[in-house]
Enzyme design. Structure first.
Site, PDB file in Angstrom:
ATOM      1  N   LYS A 120      -1.269 -15.745  39.163  1.00 37.70           N
ATOM      2  CA  LYS A 120      -0.896 -16.795  39.630  1.00 37.70           C
ATOM      3  C   LYS A 120      -1.823 -17.910  39.438  1.00 37.70           C
ATOM      4  O   LYS A 120      -1.320 -19.016  39.086  1.00 37.70           O
ATOM      5  CB  LYS A 120      -0.533 -16.770  41.244  1.00 37.70           C
ATOM      6  CG  LYS A 120       0.644 -15.977  41.732  1.00 37.70           C
ATOM      7  CD  LYS A 120       0.842 -15.818  43.220  1.00 37.70           C
ATOM      8  CE  LYS A 120      -0.169 -15.553  43.959  1.00 37.70           C
ATOM      9  NZ  LYS A 120      -0.951 -13.887  43.841  1.00 37.70           N
ATOM     10  N   ARG A 155      -3.606  -4.895  50.594  1.00 35.24           N
ATOM     11  CA  ARG A 155      -3.021  -6.177  50.105  1.00 35.24           C
ATOM     12  C   ARG A 155      -1.574  -6.143  49.406  1.00 35.24           C
ATOM     13  O   ARG A 155      -0.711  -7.080  49.823  1.00 35.24           O
ATOM     14  CB  ARG A 155      -3.727  -7.083  49.437  1.00 35.24           C
ATOM     15  CG  ARG A 155      -5.144  -7.630  50.099  1.00 35.24           C
ATOM     16  CD  ARG A 155      -6.152  -7.999  49.412  1.00 35.24           C
ATOM     17  NE  ARG A 155      -6.127  -9.060  48.216  1.00 35.24           N
ATOM     18  CZ  ARG A 155      -6.791  -9.182  47.256  1.00 35.24           C
ATOM     19  NH1 ARG A 155      -7.693  -8.523  47.038  1.00 35.24           N
ATOM     20  NH2 ARG A 155      -6.184 -10.182  46.256  1.00 35.24           N
TER      21      ARG A 155
END
Length: 191
Positions: free
Chosen positions: A14, A145
């Protein structure tokens, strides 16, 4: 105005792709972490509120974050658009972001979801941890995560798919190939 949400699991690229999109399309980068730190540093009322939660180790409530985003958008009405990186993370945040943008006469234009296999994500993050020394890039933390991402953030894909805004991008291969796939989606939207 071109407003893009970019999301994907941790390690999907990202940040790397956001930087390239900002450069090419002249978008303003919106990172809620950066925004929170700036508001706290400026000692603004929203920053003081955020700090009161963060100093206790608590998450900053969505309404505080949305309030900061609202201020940012009002202050930057002259930009080409925004790229939301790492926000929204939950369905509730997605709905709140839509409502706030609508009040400002805007909307999310499209959502780019970087799709990367779990094994590749783990490899990338372990490698990043070796290079950068980031203590949170270890196998146990990475797996935790990823679980949080699949539980909380992945449902946003269906939310945006129903709106006709979701575009899944194959996030493996060269940085330039991935960027070219993103450009194709954006350029076809912008015509």
């Amino acid at each position: 105005m071109l407003n893009i949400v970019i999301f994907g699991a941790p390690g999907s690229g990202k940040g790397t792709q956001s930087a390239k999109l900002i450069e090419k399309y002249g978008l303003k980068h919106v990172s809620t972490g950066d925004l929170l730190r700036a508001e706290i540093k400026a000692n603004s009322p929203l920053g003081q509120m955020a700090e009161s939660y963060m100093s206790k180790g608590q998450l900053v409530p969505d309404e505080v974050v949305i309030g900061m985003l609202d201020e940012l958008i009002k202050k930057n009405s002259d930009v080409e658009g925004f790229i939301f990186d790492g926000f929204p993370r939950t369905l509730e945040q997605g709905k709140a972001l839509d409502e706030m943008l609508e009040k400002n006469g805007q909307s999310i234009s499209l959502v780019l979801s970087l799709e990367v296999k779990d094994e590749e994500l783990v490899e990338r993050l372990l490698k990043r941890g070796e290079i950068s020394g980031r203590s949170d890039d270890n196998r146990e933390t990475i797996e935790s995560r990823l679980k949080v991402y699949y539980d909380q953030t992945a449902p946003l894909k269906e939310f945006y798919r129903r709106q006709g805004k979701l575009h899944e991008i194959y996030g493996e291969g060269s940085i330039d190939d991935i960027f070219a796939a993103m450009e194709k989606v954006i350029d076809s939207f912008a015509q």
